[in-house]
Design a protein around this motif. Structure first.
Motif, short mmCIF file in Angstrom:
data_model
loop_
_atom_site.label_atom_id
_atom_site.label_comp_id
_atom_site.label_asym_id
_atom_site.label_seq_id
_atom_site.Cartn_x
_atom_site.Cartn_y
_atom_site.Cartn_z
N ALA A 58 8.85 31.21 -39.17
CA ALA A 58 9.82 31.10 -38.08
C ALA A 58 10.72 32.31 -38.04
O ALA A 58 11.07 32.87 -39.08
CB ALA A 58 10.66 29.84 -38.27
N CYS A 59 11.08 32.71 -36.86
CA CYS A 59 12.03 33.80 -36.70
C CYS A 59 13.37 33.34 -37.26
O CYS A 59 13.85 32.27 -36.91
CB CYS A 59 12.18 34.17 -35.23
SG CYS A 59 13.54 35.31 -34.94
N PRO A 60 13.99 34.13 -38.18
CA PRO A 60 15.26 33.70 -38.78
C PRO A 60 16.40 33.62 -37.76
O PRO A 60 17.40 32.97 -38.01
CB PRO A 60 15.55 34.76 -39.84
CG PRO A 60 14.56 35.84 -39.67
CD PRO A 60 13.52 35.42 -38.68
N LYS A 84 7.70 42.00 -35.38
CA LYS A 84 9.02 41.63 -34.88
C LYS A 84 8.91 40.52 -33.85
O LYS A 84 7.91 40.41 -33.15
CB LYS A 84 9.69 42.86 -34.27
CG LYS A 84 10.15 43.83 -35.35
CD LYS A 84 10.89 45.00 -34.77
CE LYS A 84 11.35 45.91 -35.91
NZ LYS A 84 11.71 47.23 -35.42
N CYS A 85 9.93 39.73 -33.77
CA CYS A 85 9.94 38.58 -32.88
C CYS A 85 9.90 39.03 -31.41
O CYS A 85 10.66 39.89 -31.00
CB CYS A 85 11.19 37.75 -33.14
SG CYS A 85 11.26 36.28 -32.13
N SER A 86 9.00 38.41 -30.66
CA SER A 86 8.83 38.82 -29.26
C SER A 86 9.47 37.83 -28.29
O SER A 86 9.26 37.88 -27.09
CB SER A 86 7.34 38.95 -28.94
OG SER A 86 6.70 37.72 -29.17
N GLN A 100 13.83 41.42 -25.73
CA GLN A 100 13.18 40.65 -26.78
C GLN A 100 14.10 40.48 -27.98
O GLN A 100 14.98 41.31 -28.21
CB GLN A 100 11.89 41.34 -27.23
CG GLN A 100 10.81 41.33 -26.16
CD GLN A 100 9.48 41.80 -26.71
OE1 GLN A 100 9.42 42.53 -27.68
NE2 GLN A 100 8.41 41.37 -26.07
N CYS A 101 13.85 39.43 -28.74
CA CYS A 101 14.65 39.12 -29.94
C CYS A 101 14.55 40.25 -30.97
O CYS A 101 15.55 40.69 -31.52
CB CYS A 101 14.15 37.79 -30.50
SG CYS A 101 14.88 37.33 -32.06
N GLN A 102 13.32 40.73 -31.21
CA GLN A 102 13.08 41.89 -32.09
C GLN A 102 13.52 41.73 -33.55
O GLN A 102 13.64 42.72 -34.28
CB GLN A 102 13.72 43.16 -31.51
CG GLN A 102 13.01 43.69 -30.27
CD GLN A 102 11.64 44.26 -30.60
OE1 GLN A 102 11.50 45.15 -31.42
NE2 GLN A 102 10.61 43.72 -29.97
ZN LIG Z 1 13.45 35.72 -32.68
#
Ligand SMILES: [Zn+2]
Length: 118
Positions: A58-60, A84-86, A100-102
């Motif tokens: 999961a994205c932190p 990286k989170c998209s 994007q979250c990145q």
């Molecule tokens: Zn994210």
């Protein structure tokens, strides 16, 4: 600081949730739901979730879920790279730019000889 975080509901919580759902279904639908799995073990068997349960990263930051294998094996130009989170939170339609979250989904660990660690 660590970027690693896994989406991991304690099994006892999952077990309690399954039992609660079964009680609820029987309360509402009567004997139609007697077949509903009453334990985590049975639920995994019925739903075929045996090995998939812990395979998420999961994205932190935004908690978007990713396939753990996909994050571990992510490559750019043939090199293993930290993915990286998209996730796009609230697309700003007026500026037409998607932000994007990145957030890095893993950290590169030298201890693991260049492998990606989640
Ligand atoms: Zn994210």
């Amino acid at each position: 600081m660590s970027f690693c975080k896994r989406f991991n509901i304690p099994e006892t919580a999952t077990e309690a949730l399954i039992q609660f759902i079964k009680l609820l279904l029987i309360e509402i639908g009567g004997s139609n739901f007697e077949e509903f799995p009453g334990s985590l073990y049975l639920a995994r068997n019925v739903l075929g979730l045996k090995d998939q349960y812990h395979n998420f990263a999961a994205c932190p930051k935004c908690h978007k879920l990713y396939n753990k294998k996909e994050v571990e094996e992510f490559q750019q130009n043939g090199n293993l790279t930290v993915m990286k989170c998209s996730h796009v939170k609230f697309p700003n339609l007026t500026s037409r730019r998607l932000k994007q979250c990145q957030t890095p989904l893993a950290e590169r660990s030298t201890l693991l000889y260049g492998r990606i660690k989640i």
